[in-house]
Design a protein around this motif. Structure first.
Motif, mmCIF file in Angstrom:
data_model
loop_
_atom_site.group_PDB
_atom_site.id
_atom_site.type_symbol
_atom_site.label_atom_id
_atom_site.label_comp_id
_atom_site.label_asym_id
_atom_site.label_seq_id
_atom_site.Cartn_x
_atom_site.Cartn_y
_atom_site.Cartn_z
ATOM 1 N N VAL A 73 0.841 -1.201 0.000
ATOM 2 C CA VAL A 73 0.000 0.000 0.000
ATOM 3 C C VAL A 73 0.873 1.246 0.000
ATOM 4 C CG1 VAL A 73 -1.752 1.288 1.271
ATOM 5 C CG2 VAL A 73 -1.846 -1.210 1.207
ATOM 6 N N GLN A 74 0.604 2.119 -0.953
ATOM 7 C CA GLN A 74 1.318 3.392 -0.972
ATOM 8 C C GLN A 74 0.600 4.431 -0.138
ATOM 9 O OE1 GLN A 74 1.996 4.718 -4.977
ATOM 10 N NE2 GLN A 74 4.126 4.046 -4.893
ATOM 11 N N GLU A 75 -0.696 4.529 -0.356
ATOM 12 C CA GLU A 75 -1.485 5.485 0.396
ATOM 13 C C GLU A 75 -2.949 5.161 0.227
ATOM 14 O OE1 GLU A 75 -0.491 8.664 -3.031
ATOM 15 O OE2 GLU A 75 -1.579 9.492 -1.330
ATOM 16 N N ALA A 76 -3.772 5.766 1.070
ATOM 17 C CA ALA A 76 -5.219 5.595 0.946
ATOM 18 C C ALA A 76 -5.826 6.984 0.927
ATOM 19 C CB ALA A 76 -5.755 4.779 2.115
ATOM 20 N N ILE A 77 -6.667 7.245 -0.066
ATOM 21 C CA ILE A 77 -7.254 8.577 -0.180
ATOM 22 C C ILE A 77 -8.756 8.467 -0.333
ATOM 23 C CG2 ILE A 77 -5.206 9.668 -1.204
ATOM 24 C CD1 ILE A 77 -6.474 9.220 -3.937
ATOM 25 N N LEU A 78 -9.418 9.559 -0.021
ATOM 26 C CA LEU A 78 -10.866 9.616 -0.208
ATOM 27 C C LEU A 78 -11.145 9.705 -1.710
ATOM 28 C CD1 LEU A 78 -13.404 9.828 1.604
ATOM 29 C CD2 LEU A 78 -13.256 12.305 1.292
ATOM 30 N N LEU A 79 -12.143 8.942 -2.137
ATOM 31 C CA LEU A 79 -12.452 8.960 -3.569
ATOM 32 C C LEU A 79 -13.320 10.179 -3.904
ATOM 33 C CD1 LEU A 79 -12.519 7.610 -6.388
ATOM 34 C CD2 LEU A 79 -14.543 6.376 -5.632
ATOM 35 N N ASP A 80 -12.817 10.982 -4.794
ATOM 36 C CA ASP A 80 -13.589 12.121 -5.274
ATOM 37 C C ASP A 80 -14.274 11.686 -6.567
ATOM 38 O OD1 ASP A 80 -12.680 15.521 -6.342
ATOM 39 O OD2 ASP A 80 -14.602 14.466 -6.171
ATOM 40 N N ARG A 81 -15.604 11.418 -6.456
ATOM 41 C CA ARG A 81 -16.316 10.875 -7.607
ATOM 42 C C ARG A 81 -16.196 11.750 -8.845
ATOM 43 N NH1 ARG A 81 -20.318 7.009 -5.455
ATOM 44 N NH2 ARG A 81 -19.845 7.210 -3.261
ATOM 45 N N THR A 82 -16.195 13.046 -8.575
ATOM 46 C CA THR A 82 -16.188 13.965 -9.714
ATOM 47 C C THR A 82 -14.877 13.913 -10.476
ATOM 48 O OG1 THR A 82 -15.363 15.754 -8.348
ATOM 49 C CG2 THR A 82 -17.754 15.549 -8.523
ATOM 50 N N ALA A 83 -13.856 13.355 -9.846
ATOM 51 C CA ALA A 83 -12.549 13.315 -10.492
ATOM 52 C C ALA A 83 -12.357 12.057 -11.330
ATOM 53 C CB ALA A 83 -11.445 13.418 -9.445
ATOM 54 N N VAL A 84 -13.331 11.133 -11.245
ATOM 55 C CA VAL A 84 -13.176 9.874 -11.968
ATOM 56 C C VAL A 84 -13.439 10.084 -13.462
ATOM 57 C CG1 VAL A 84 -13.975 7.496 -12.173
ATOM 58 C CG2 VAL A 84 -13.871 8.584 -9.925
ATOM 59 N N VAL A 117 -4.200 2.943 -2.778
ATOM 60 C CA VAL A 117 -3.249 2.907 -3.881
ATOM 61 C C VAL A 117 -2.212 1.821 -3.606
ATOM 62 C CG1 VAL A 117 -1.617 4.239 -5.254
ATOM 63 C CG2 VAL A 117 -3.599 5.377 -4.197
ATOM 64 N N CYS A 118 -2.224 0.805 -4.443
ATOM 65 C CA CYS A 118 -1.272 -0.284 -4.284
ATOM 66 C C CYS A 118 -0.245 -0.210 -5.406
ATOM 67 C CB CYS A 118 -1.974 -1.642 -4.335
ATOM 68 S SG CYS A 118 -2.996 -1.933 -2.900
ATOM 69 N N ALA A 119 0.966 -0.551 -5.058
ATOM 70 C CA ALA A 119 2.017 -0.470 -6.061
ATOM 71 C C ALA A 119 2.905 -1.692 -5.975
ATOM 72 C CB ALA A 119 2.854 0.786 -5.837
ATOM 73 N N GLY A 140 6.472 -2.448 -7.862
ATOM 74 C CA GLY A 140 7.411 -1.860 -8.801
ATOM 75 C C GLY A 140 6.903 -0.495 -9.234
ATOM 76 N N GLN A 141 6.857 -0.276 -10.523
ATOM 77 C CA GLN A 141 6.431 1.026 -11.028
ATOM 78 C C GLN A 141 4.928 1.063 -11.272
ATOM 79 O OE1 GLN A 141 8.576 3.711 -11.453
ATOM 80 N NE2 GLN A 141 9.823 2.280 -10.276
ATOM 81 N N ARG A 142 4.291 -0.085 -11.164
ATOM 82 C CA ARG A 142 2.888 -0.144 -11.560
ATOM 83 C C ARG A 142 1.974 0.074 -10.366
ATOM 84 N NH1 ARG A 142 2.464 -5.401 -15.026
ATOM 85 N NH2 ARG A 142 3.304 -6.338 -13.134
ATOM 86 N N ARG A 143 0.917 0.832 -10.633
ATOM 87 C CA ARG A 143 0.014 1.160 -9.538
ATOM 88 C C ARG A 143 -1.431 0.939 -9.950
ATOM 89 N NH1 ARG A 143 0.917 7.005 -7.473
ATOM 90 N NH2 ARG A 143 0.386 7.423 -9.639
ATOM 91 N N VAL A 144 -2.217 0.568 -8.966
ATOM 92 C CA VAL A 144 -3.664 0.461 -9.177
ATOM 93 C C VAL A 144 -4.321 1.020 -7.925
ATOM 94 C CG1 VAL A 144 -5.620 -1.146 -9.271
ATOM 95 C CG2 VAL A 144 -3.652 -1.526 -10.765
ATOM 96 N N GLY A 145 -5.430 1.724 -8.108
ATOM 97 C CA GLY A 145 -6.197 2.188 -6.962
ATOM 98 C C GLY A 145 -7.386 1.267 -6.741
ATOM 99 N N PHE A 146 -7.379 0.552 -5.639
ATOM 100 C CA PHE A 146 -8.510 -0.326 -5.341
ATOM 101 C C PHE A 146 -9.555 0.488 -4.579
ATOM 102 C CE2 PHE A 146 -5.052 -3.447 -5.827
ATOM 103 C CZ PHE A 146 -5.637 -4.280 -6.763
ATOM 104 N N VAL A 147 -10.759 0.459 -5.080
ATOM 105 C CA VAL A 147 -11.821 1.237 -4.445
ATOM 106 C C VAL A 147 -12.498 0.375 -3.375
ATOM 107 C CG1 VAL A 147 -13.954 2.515 -4.814
ATOM 108 C CG2 VAL A 147 -12.156 2.525 -6.562
#
Lengths: 187, 707
Positions: free
Chosen positions: B583-594, B633-635, B637-644
């Motif tokens: 886990v890199q970080e956890a953030i609040l999901l801003d729907r409008t930013a999707v 946000v999981c990472a 190596g260089q690859r990242r995915v945000g799990f909701v």
């Protein structure tokens, strides 16, 4: 508080090695005279498993579902810290769904391959001790019986070990004897 | 510097453990009235070494404390202080103090050394001893230098007891000296103790010789003079002390010197005894820093020569590297599959596959090897517990004999550490609530000494630990009544409770049967915490008790475990754990930013595009309504995915346990973990999921997973 069967069916530690992966052939051909079975009900039919393959009987604990697991897997539970897979015996036997009720129990069954599987059953009946002549082998019965059916038990009224009487079967009732190895094996 | 520091800590720890063990032997020996001097010497050497290294590494408090303890041990060693339970208390207290000082670091004043010194003073006094140093005496150094250890011991004893010391100068003829001495001894016997006699400095000429006789007597000086001078001319002189020291004139007459220990010395100046070659008596205080027994130090060095101390974090690191290698291995396996699909490269694919299998085997071996290194014998823990048992038993005036089996059983180091508190609690309970006082035991027809057994053995992949006492056992009826009173169970439920379930009530939060709270247990916070802690280790605790004859707790633990830190999240009403390493970080999901890019949801995170994956969707779970969602946000190596996810439940150390074999084909989960109170959460295989998500994006046509 299903205390009595619980106490009875816990397999002593020393024996657990011996009961692993029982096979229908070795158990039925030249088997000892008396066979101990644990009888239970699923969808109004009576089944039985070899008593020594059943480690424990649990009330239904909270089950954690496992996404992507095979359809008959209800989920996992922690049995004294060990993660144990619970399967719905109705689904394993391809029977219609049933509700979880007061009498629903989880049987912890030695599935071979060093794994214990929890099996959801509707209701646990009692322990039977059957003589050889009360058991009909699958081979003898013939027909198109599944691999996981060892045979059929026809307990005589006199041989029942039934302390309280309320779970007694009539003379004409039969037990479908399941073989835990093939039953729980994944193809 | 910190490496050296760690080195010191590890070595000091080793010494403390050995001390603790020896003290327990000593305790047993004292009870049996059979104290071996060797054992005291062993403890003495241990404390001495500890003092030395503590001083060297700047642990001044520890060093000072070791120094005071060393003095006490010295007294014991030379028999000036008798070994008693009180003295043992102080010794145990000392070892306990060392432990605390080590834990707190060099500058800590966690242990009051003055206080401790007073404890030592107290027991020394009580045992008829006391700190007595010979330099306080107005005695010539040259006299002190030639005293044998025994003579010095007697001298000290007399000084300590406050018996006045005298110097008697007599002149004997060389021809009759032997008989004269015998005569003198005979006369002195009833009234004084002759400590030694030496040719007087510069005295004697021709066929006569002057002897200085050092003696101790509590008789009045004039009476003494009369008795001793009866045989001829003699000069009696009181030896004064330099420091003014209040002494009590106890009428304890020291036992006469056994003849054989006093070989008559040839009283000629030429045959003056040379300085002892080996094991000189301890030099006076102040010089005590000089190692007086080099062989002891050599011994302690040798005993650790074939072992290596390793920081457990280094092993954790190695374990992580093994984990990375496993990922590499599966990547190679996938590439192999792809090569295999090409007809012209099939042979190559088969070879690659074979090589990869070999790699896998060695990797497993490596992993097993690292796990093996982490294993430590439970004996370490048992020794610590034995110390506590002794202390608790004494505090409660109970007699407890500890029986240990299976101390050599090995368990993961982390488990041993985490076990210490729960076991301590169980043991305190056993002594406080379980084992009866000696009187009660005798009335019940038991031996006055309670038996507390600690048994460990391995059973398959598990280690079983039993804590058993032969005490009063638990009264199920009382347990049930207490549970009803505290509202833990209803009366109806109590009606049909089984005896086993009644016993297990003790594990319920808020349960305690004692109305009075003791300092040890009975606060009602204990047993449920014990159970929780053990569950957290992936273990279970069972209880058996028979009212009147004892209680037994059985703890079953995995031999090893992998504790990891994980972020707990909620998805569709279920708990999942994500290993924090991914886990890199956890953030609040801003729907409008999707935003949606080619049918995929993405957000911008600090200028970079982050693909999103809704876990409820991925796992085909029924989504729940939620106002706020989070992106973890999981990472890799260089690859990242945000799990909701629907919610964050904080970070927790968890034990990953393997799923059963029947679920081994299920992708996406590294295992499961017990969250306590029957809740089980799946642990996400973050790298696996990440790869799965990204791959399905890159190659949508491939679908989920090739088999």
């Amino acid at each position: 508080m299903s205390d009595d069967p619980k106490r009875q069916t816990i397999v002593p530690a020393g024996q657990s090695v011996a009961v692993r992966a029982p096979t229908s052939a070795s158990m039925l051909v030249g088997a000892p005279v008396v066979r101990e079975l644990l009888a239970f009900v699923i969808a109004d039919e009576t089944y039985a498993l070899p008593l020594r393959s059943v480690r424990e009987i649990l009330k239904v604990p909270p089950i954690t579902g496992v996404p992507r697991a095979p359809a008959d897997v209800l989920g996992i539970i922690s049995v004294r810290g060990r993660i144990t897979t619970v399967r719905d015996l109705r689904r394993v036997l391809k029977m219609p769904e049933g509700p979880t009720e007061k009498h629903t129990r989880v049987l912890l069954v030695e599935a071979g391959d060093d794994e214990v599987i929890g099996l959801l059953v509707d209701r646990v009946l009692q322990v039977y001790r059957l003589d050889e002549d009360e058991v009909e082998l699958a081979a003898v019965v013939g027909g198109d019986m599944s691999e996981h059916v060892m045979g059929v038990g026809r307990p005589r009224a006199t041989t029942k070990r039934d302390e309280d009487g309320d779970a007694a079967l009539g003379n004409e009732d039969i037990l479908v004897l399941l073989d835990p190895g093939p039953l729980l094996r994944r193809s | 510097m910190s490496d050296v520091h760690d080195e010191f800590l590890a070595e000091a720890q080793e010494i403390i453990e050995a001390l603790s063990r020896d003290l327990l032997f000593l305790d047993q020996a004292q009870k049996e009235g059979n104290v071996q001097p060797d054992l005291i010497n062993e403890v003495f050497r241990g404390v001495h070494t500890l003092k030395g290294i503590a001083g060297m590494f700047g642990f001044q408090t520890l060093s000072a404390m070791a120094h005071t303890l060393e003095d006490l041990l010295d007294d014991l060693r030379l028999g000036r202080v008798q070994l008693s339970q009180e003295v043992l208390d102080v010794l145990f207290e000392g070892v306990e103090g060392f432990q605390r000082l080590l834990g707190e670091g060099a500058d800590q004043e966690a242990v009051d050394v003055k206080d401790f010194a007073q404890s030592i003073e107290r027991v020394s006094k009580k045992s008829g001893g006391g700190r007595a140093t010979l330099e306080e005496l107005d005695l010539d150094e040259s006299v002190l230098a030639v005293l044998t250890e025994y003579e010095e011991h007697r001298l000290r004893t007399n000084v300590t007891q406050g018996t006045p010391l005298y110097r008697l100068r007599v002149r004997f003829s060389l021809t009759t000296i032997d008989s004269n001495l015998e005569e003198l001894k005979e006369r002195a016997k009833s009234i004084a103790e002759i400590i030694t006699y030496l040719p007087s400095v510069g005295g004697g000429d021709g066929d006569e010789i002057d002897l200085d006789v050092l003696l101790a007597s509590s008789a009045p000086a004039n009476e003494l003079g009369e008795v001793l001078a009866a045989g001829g001319e003699a000069e009696l002189e009181l030896i004064r002390r330099k420091g003014v020291r209040k002494t009590s004139h106890e009428a304890l007459v020291p036992p006469p010197i056994p003849i054989e220990s006093e070989p008559p010395r040839r009283p000629t100046p030429t045959s003056r005894p040379p300085a002892p070659v080996h094991t000189p008596a301890p030099p006076p205080k102040g010089a005590a820093g000089v190692p007086r027994d080099m062989s002891a130090d050599a011994l302690s060095l040798r005993s650790v020569a074939n072992t290596v101390r390793v920081d457990i974090r280094k092993l954790d690191h190695l374990m992580n590297v093994v984990g990375e290698l496993a990922i590499v291995r599966s990547a190679v396996a996938r590439i192999t599959e792809r090569i295999r699909s090409r007809d012209d490269l099939r042979q190559l694919a088969i070879e690659l596959h074979r090589v990869n299998r070999g790699f896998e085997r060695h990797l497993e071996e490596l992993q097993d090897g690292i796990l093996d290194v982490r294993m430590v014998p439970l004996g370490q823990l048992f020794d610590k517990l034995a110390r506590i048992i002794r202390q608790v038993a004494r505090e409660h005036d109970k007699e407890v004999r500890l029986l240990v089996t299976g101390a050599e059983t090995e368990v993961d180091k982390l488990i041993v550490e985490e076990l210490s508190d729960p076991l301590m609690h169980l043991i305190r309970n056993a002594i406080d609530h379980g084992i009866e006082s000696p009187k009660v035991r005798e009335l019940a027809g038991k031996g006055s000494e309670g038996i507390l057994s600690l048994n460990a053995y391995q059973k398959g992949n598990h280690v079983v630990l039993e804590i058993e006492d032969d005490g009063a056992g638990m009264n199920e009826e009382m347990l049930v009544q207490a549970a009803i009173r505290k509202g833990i169970i209803s009366r109806d439920a109590a009606e049909e409770i089984t005896s086993q379930d009644a016993l297990e009530l003790i594990f319920m939060p808020g349960f305690s049967t004692r109305s009075a709270i003791t300092d040890l247990s009975g606060r009602g916070v204990g047993m449920d915490v014990v159970k929780t802690n053990i569950n957290r280790l992936g273990g279970v605790v069972d209880v058996w008790s028979d009212h009147g004859s004892g209680t037994k707790f059985t703890i079953t633990l995995p031999v090893t475990l992998a504790i990891i830190s994980a972020l707990l999240v909620r998805v569709a009403g279920r708990d999942f754990a994500i290993p924090i390493t991914s886990v890199q970080e956890a953030i609040l999901l801003d729907r409008t930013a999707v935003r949606t890019v080619e049918g995929r949801e993405v957000i911008s995170l600090r200028g970079a595009t982050l693909p999103l994956c809704r876990l409820d969707h991925l796992f085909r779970l029924l989504p729940v309504q939620s106002d706020r969602r989070f992106v973890v946000v999981c990472a890799v190596g260089q690859r990242r995915v945000g799990f909701v996810v629907d919610g964050l439940d904080g970070q927790q150390d968890i034990v990953i346990k393997a799923l059963g074999k029947s679920l081994r084909d299920v992708r996406g989960f590294a295992g499961a973990t017990d969250l306590g109170d029957q809740r089980v959460a799946l642990v996400l295989d973050a790298p696996g999921l990440l790869e799965e998500v990204l791959r399905s994006q890159e190659l949508p046509s491939l679908g989920a997973e090739p088999s």
